[in-house]
Every structure is written in C-alpha cells, then in structure tokens.
Scaffold this motif. Sequence first.
Motif, PDB file in Angstrom:
ATOM      1  N   ASP A 108       0.856  -1.179   0.000  1.00 38.99           N
ATOM      2  CA  ASP A 108       0.000   0.000   0.000  1.00 38.99           C
ATOM      3  C   ASP A 108       0.895   1.233   0.000  1.00 38.99           C
ATOM      4  O   ASP A 108       1.698   1.425   0.924  1.00 38.99           O
ATOM      5  CB  ASP A 108      -0.914  -0.022   1.217  1.00 38.99           C
ATOM      6  CG  ASP A 108      -1.714   1.268   1.352  1.00 38.99           C
ATOM      7  OD1 ASP A 108      -2.235   1.748   0.331  1.00 38.99           O
ATOM      8  OD2 ASP A 108      -1.806   1.793   2.480  1.00 38.99           O
TER       9      ASP A 108
ATOM     10  N   TRP B 217      -0.062  -5.391   1.650  1.00 39.34           N
ATOM     11  CA  TRP B 217      -1.464  -5.743   1.423  1.00 39.34           C
ATOM     12  C   TRP B 217      -1.585  -7.223   1.063  1.00 39.34           C
ATOM     13  O   TRP B 217      -2.584  -7.863   1.353  1.00 39.34           O
ATOM     14  CB  TRP B 217      -2.047  -4.875   0.309  1.00 39.34           C
ATOM     15  CG  TRP B 217      -3.546  -4.972   0.211  1.00 39.34           C
ATOM     16  CD1 TRP B 217      -4.457  -4.212   0.875  1.00 39.34           C
ATOM     17  CD2 TRP B 217      -4.280  -5.914  -0.585  1.00 39.34           C
ATOM     18  NE1 TRP B 217      -5.737  -4.613   0.547  1.00 39.34           N
ATOM     19  CE2 TRP B 217      -5.651  -5.649  -0.356  1.00 39.34           C
ATOM     20  CE3 TRP B 217      -3.932  -6.922  -1.469  1.00 39.34           C
ATOM     21  CZ2 TRP B 217      -6.664  -6.377  -0.977  1.00 39.34           C
ATOM     22  CZ3 TRP B 217      -4.932  -7.660  -2.079  1.00 39.34           C
ATOM     23  CH2 TRP B 217      -6.288  -7.387  -1.838  1.00 39.34           C
TER      24      TRP B 217
ATOM     25  N   THR C 186      -3.435 -12.546   1.863  1.00 38.52           N
ATOM     26  CA  THR C 186      -4.173 -11.422   1.291  1.00 38.52           C
ATOM     27  C   THR C 186      -4.831 -10.649   2.411  1.00 38.52           C
ATOM     28  O   THR C 186      -5.423 -11.254   3.326  1.00 38.52           O
ATOM     29  CB  THR C 186      -5.241 -11.926   0.301  1.00 38.52           C
ATOM     30  OG1 THR C 186      -4.604 -12.609  -0.782  1.00 38.52           O
ATOM     31  CG2 THR C 186      -6.061 -10.771  -0.248  1.00 38.52           C
ATOM     32  N   ASN C 187      -4.741  -9.338   2.392  1.00 36.92           N
ATOM     33  CA  ASN C 187      -5.333  -8.503   3.435  1.00 36.92           C
ATOM     34  C   ASN C 187      -6.846  -8.694   3.481  1.00 36.92           C
ATOM     35  O   ASN C 187      -7.529  -8.668   2.459  1.00 36.92           O
ATOM     36  CB  ASN C 187      -5.018  -7.032   3.139  1.00 36.92           C
ATOM     37  CG  ASN C 187      -5.525  -6.103   4.220  1.00 36.92           C
ATOM     38  OD1 ASN C 187      -5.012  -6.091   5.328  1.00 36.92           O
ATOM     39  ND2 ASN C 187      -6.550  -5.308   3.893  1.00 36.92           N
TER      40      ASN C 187
ATOM     41  N   LEU D 236      -0.623  -1.497  -4.953  1.00 35.39           N
ATOM     42  CA  LEU D 236      -1.992  -1.962  -4.818  1.00 35.39           C
ATOM     43  C   LEU D 236      -2.897  -1.438  -5.928  1.00 35.39           C
ATOM     44  O   LEU D 236      -3.864  -2.101  -6.316  1.00 35.39           O
ATOM     45  CB  LEU D 236      -2.534  -1.542  -3.441  1.00 35.39           C
ATOM     46  CG  LEU D 236      -3.954  -1.969  -3.084  1.00 35.39           C
ATOM     47  CD1 LEU D 236      -4.104  -3.483  -3.147  1.00 35.39           C
ATOM     48  CD2 LEU D 236      -4.329  -1.445  -1.703  1.00 35.39           C
TER      49      LEU D 236
ATOM     50  N   LEU E 147      -5.185  -3.143   8.205  1.00 34.44           N
ATOM     51  CA  LEU E 147      -4.928  -2.226   7.101  1.00 34.44           C
ATOM     52  C   LEU E 147      -6.235  -1.946   6.351  1.00 34.44           C
ATOM     53  O   LEU E 147      -6.891  -2.873   5.862  1.00 34.44           O
ATOM     54  CB  LEU E 147      -3.886  -2.828   6.140  1.00 34.44           C
ATOM     55  CG  LEU E 147      -3.595  -2.027   4.860  1.00 34.44           C
ATOM     56  CD1 LEU E 147      -3.062  -0.643   5.177  1.00 34.44           C
ATOM     57  CD2 LEU E 147      -2.615  -2.798   3.971  1.00 34.44           C
TER      58      LEU E 147
ATOM     59  N   ALA F 179      -7.169  -0.486   3.214  1.00 28.90           N
ATOM     60  CA  ALA F 179      -6.723  -0.033   1.906  1.00 28.90           C
ATOM     61  C   ALA F 179      -7.535  -0.758   0.844  1.00 28.90           C
ATOM     62  O   ALA F 179      -7.730  -1.962   0.921  1.00 28.90           O
ATOM     63  CB  ALA F 179      -5.236  -0.303   1.714  1.00 28.90           C
TER      64      ALA F 179
END
Length: 326
Positions: free
Chosen positions: A179, A186, A202-203, A284, A318, A320
């Motif tokens: 990010d 991310w 994976t976020n 990202l 996070l 994002a």
Amino acid sequence: MPLPTPNLYPAFNIIRLSHVELAVTDLAKSRAFYVDTLGLQVTDETADTIYLRALEERGHHCIVLTKAEQAEARDLGFKVFSEDDLDKAAHFFKGKELPVEWVERPHQSRTFRTRDPHGIPLEFYAKMERLPPIHQKYALYKGVKPLRIDHFNCFSPDVDASVAFYNELGFRVTEYTEDEVSKKLWAAWTHRKGGVHDIAFTNGRGPRLHHVAFWVPTPLNIIDLLDLMATTGWLANIERGPGRHGISNAFFLYVRDPDGHRIEIYCSDYQTVDPDLEPIRWDLKDPQRQTLWGAPAPRSWFEEGSGFAGAEIVPAVLDAQPIIAP
C-alpha cells in the motif's frame, strides 16, 4: 514495513505444502465436483470422508473431504524433511507458546497439529503412505487434468505479521503488494518448494482460507474445464477468469465448490529456487497486478472465504482498497 531478511537456515526444514482438509455438507455433491468435474483421483473413501490425490502425486492425498454440518476449512498440511525435523518443528511451536497436539492421521506417520499466531490450523508430518505412479495412465486424465496441489492463499488480518512469522519457518517472499500510503503489505506470496508460492496472504478479515490451487498442464485444460462446467450444471460455480495474473505470471481460473470453498486452477508460473532471488514489488493500485490484461477481480474475490475451524475472525488492521470490478 520492509520485508524481513530471508531466513535460509530455519529451525526445521519444511519441504512443501502437502494437503488440506475441507469440511463439506454434502459428500455426494462434493465428489461430483472434485472427482467427476475437476478430475482428482479417489485414493480412499468411507461413509463420511473422501481422500483425493492429483495425477502426478505419489503421496496418498492432497485433499481430504469430510462430511460435516457446517462447511469450513480445517488443517493446512505441510511435509517436513525428516522425523528429526518433525521433532524440531514441535519444539519450535512450543517455544512460541503455540499448541502442539500429536494426532493420529490415516495414511500419515507421526503428525502434530498446531496454529499460527493468527489461528490458522496447521499440521506437520514427515511421511505419508506412498502410492504407485499414475502420471502415465492417461485414461485417468479427466476434467481439468489436475497434476498436483500448488498453493494455499489465506486472508490475513495483518499481512506484515504473517510474513514475519512464516519467514521464521523459512518461507521466502517472491512477490508482494504494498500500500503506497501506509507502506504496509497488502498481500505477499511465499514459497518453500521453488515455485512462486506454497502459501500466500491477502489482506482482509481473517484468518480465512481464500483458496486452494491446483497445477494443470496448459491453459487449454482450463478452457476445457470451462466448457465442461458450463454444460454440466456448474455454470454458477465459475467465479473469475480465465486470465493471466500480473503477480506470478500464471494463467488462472477460480471456481467454487458446492459449499463455496474456492479452488484456483493454475499453470505457468516461474522457478524461484535461487536463495538470492529478489522479490517483485507491486503497487496496490496497479491495474495489471491482479490480471496482466487489466481486468479487475469481482468483489466476492476480496470479501468471501472459508472460515477455519476454531479460529476467531477479526478485522484487517490495514484499511486499503484494491481495484474492484464494477
């Protein structure tokens, strides 16, 4: 957050990912999907469990389907180099104050269960029952002709923390998404076996299983599977693809099993065995990150996943936003 320095001499030697257990609500429907449609081979079957392997694999199983009232993901399995490494692994997890439970697993030697710091259930073993080779029995090649299990991808509520922990286990980052605003990870792809990844993170709300991937011979096998699914009642189970990832450069297709567990069909990534291989960074917001051709993934791909048995799902640290298909 900068990537950790690769740990080339971990406390024990993980060879590769091995297998996954998925709890399913209808064993007959799951058999129709994994065996009759995808083409995995049955190696053992009971009233409530089906063991499957892919065509190049010599180990007894890569997926265990277990009948249950609720669909969920269970243990992610990893093979270590030796019985000595298995004992070292148990010592490592105990030293981290993570649970170590020695369990009996059909078709496996000594096996212990544990969890990573986010709660992902893991199991480790050194030896699995070996079966005769079938990779030249071409009459068995059905469906998408799956050759081997390739990787897991998991939603992690803190990708930086996941990468740091698995780096201690000797997993090396091959590619990652950062990010730009927060400089936090991310997503990240990490490996042991010399491909782009054995396990990726994976976020998102997690921990949850995002998908399990199978390696197939060519992109044409993926096209054949799409034709088969579209004409045999599985059209609604096609989620995303076909396409080529920017990350990993692999050709892909994502499909969902009858309970919603996500399966990726995958081929054509690259070799990563060199210990000094430099990870590839992606932003990202790069439209070629998800798909080299620029097509974004649907919202379901970022939000839906399989809960892990016994793991509390928490929000991601996070906040994002990736590019999402309209």
